[in-house]
Design an enzyme around this catalytic site. Sequence first.
Site, short mmCIF file in Angstrom:
data_model
loop_
_atom_site.label_atom_id
_atom_site.label_comp_id
_atom_site.label_asym_id
_atom_site.label_seq_id
_atom_site.Cartn_x
_atom_site.Cartn_y
_atom_site.Cartn_z
N PRO A 22 103.22 61.62 -81.07
CA PRO A 22 102.40 62.41 -81.66
C PRO A 22 102.26 63.64 -80.76
CG PRO A 22 101.32 60.36 -81.95
CD PRO A 22 102.39 60.16 -81.05
N GLU A 49 99.57 51.90 -78.55
CA GLU A 49 98.85 53.37 -78.44
C GLU A 49 100.06 54.10 -77.59
OE1 GLU A 49 95.99 54.30 -79.55
OE2 GLU A 49 96.25 52.16 -80.55
C1 9D3 Z 1 95.10 56.17 -84.13
C2 9D3 Z 1 96.00 55.94 -83.01
N1 9D3 Z 1 95.86 57.01 -81.95
C3 9D3 Z 1 94.64 56.65 -81.18
C4 9D3 Z 1 93.90 58.44 -81.12
C5 9D3 Z 1 96.90 57.60 -81.21
C6 9D3 Z 1 98.39 57.19 -81.81
C7 9D3 Z 1 99.09 56.35 -81.03
C8 9D3 Z 1 100.15 56.07 -81.44
C9 9D3 Z 1 98.64 57.73 -82.85
C10 9D3 Z 1 100.15 57.16 -83.54
C11 9D3 Z 1 100.89 56.37 -82.82
C12 9D3 Z 1 102.01 56.20 -83.06
N2 9D3 Z 1 103.09 57.30 -83.44
C13 9D3 Z 1 104.23 57.45 -83.04
O1 9D3 Z 1 104.76 56.66 -82.23
C14 9D3 Z 1 104.74 58.73 -83.72
C15 9D3 Z 1 104.41 59.79 -84.25
C16 9D3 Z 1 103.11 59.93 -85.07
O2 9D3 Z 1 102.41 59.12 -85.12
N3 9D3 Z 1 103.09 60.96 -85.98
C17 9D3 Z 1 104.33 61.96 -86.09
N4 9D3 Z 1 105.35 61.78 -85.43
C18 9D3 Z 1 105.46 60.72 -84.48
S1 9D3 Z 1 106.86 60.38 -83.66
C19 9D3 Z 1 105.94 59.01 -82.94
#
Ligand code: 9D3
Length: 258
Positions: free
Chosen positions: A92, A128
């Site tokens: 993200p 995470e």
């Molecule tokens: C709700 C979890 N979050 C805590 C503040 C952070 C978070 C960690 C890991 C949010 C998403 C993720 C996993 N996402 C990806 O690995 C990911 C992703 C995405 O979530 N949105 C857009 N593109 C991508 S590319 C990889």
Amino acid sequence: MRFDVITLLPELVEAVTQVGVTGRAATRGLIELHCWNPRDFTEDVHRTVDDRPYGGGPGMVMKAESLLKTIRAARKASLAVNKTAKVIYLSPQGKQLDQEAVRNFVKSAVQNTSDDQQGLILLCGRYEGIDERIIELEVDEEWSIGDYVLSGGELGAMVIIDAITRLLPGVLGHKDSAKQDSFTENLLDCEHFTRPEVVEGLQVPAVLKSGDHKAIAQWRRKQAIGRTFQRRSDLLQENSLSSEDKALLKEYLNESGS
Ligand code: 9D3
């Protein structure tokens, strides 16, 4: 083109080579997918790939050691057939993918001949995310696929593989269907219709049945510009309209009564 994907869920990513345009490209040898599972690079009995975050808080973090081994094994295998093998981390926090970025990946992959290929290593996080030192040591670029929360990087990797594959030479049947993509021009597509002529009382626009190819092309462009203006005006700002296009937009707005 060769893709090496580092993932705890290889069966999810492999689906991309089993169906559709990307499936056919894989069958025909135009793309190759190799998945690498960090769990296979662990040494403890529980095959542990995650651990609690330093500093506390909810969730788990992917551990550095097995990931490092996985990335280095994937890089070595890719470099045995490719000149370069960039490691892309899906997260993200990455730069947001768009069609220009996809075209740039394809450019590096295609302009190079067989012994000068550029492989892509797609690193997918779960939980995470991954230990930051992996990014420092091994990641070349960090990409996001949009502003929404996914459960991991796999769908991002599949999006990148799909978007790249359909631009590779020989993948799409019709020679210029990738070139004709409206996003190449920063425009949304016009409407499409097929038989029958009437569906629940709704007619196909007469111009599309006129056989007048010039009028049809002009109608399609008018619709594309008008729809882009109404739905995605952000795309038009980058793409200042010619005077012909402005006339078509005026016509569209008159016809739609706005
Ligand atoms: C709700 C979890 N979050 C805590 C503040 C952070 C978070 C960690 C890991 C949010 C998403 C993720 C996993 N996402 C990806 O690995 C990911 C992703 C995405 O979530 N949105 C857009 N593109 C991508 S590319 C990889």
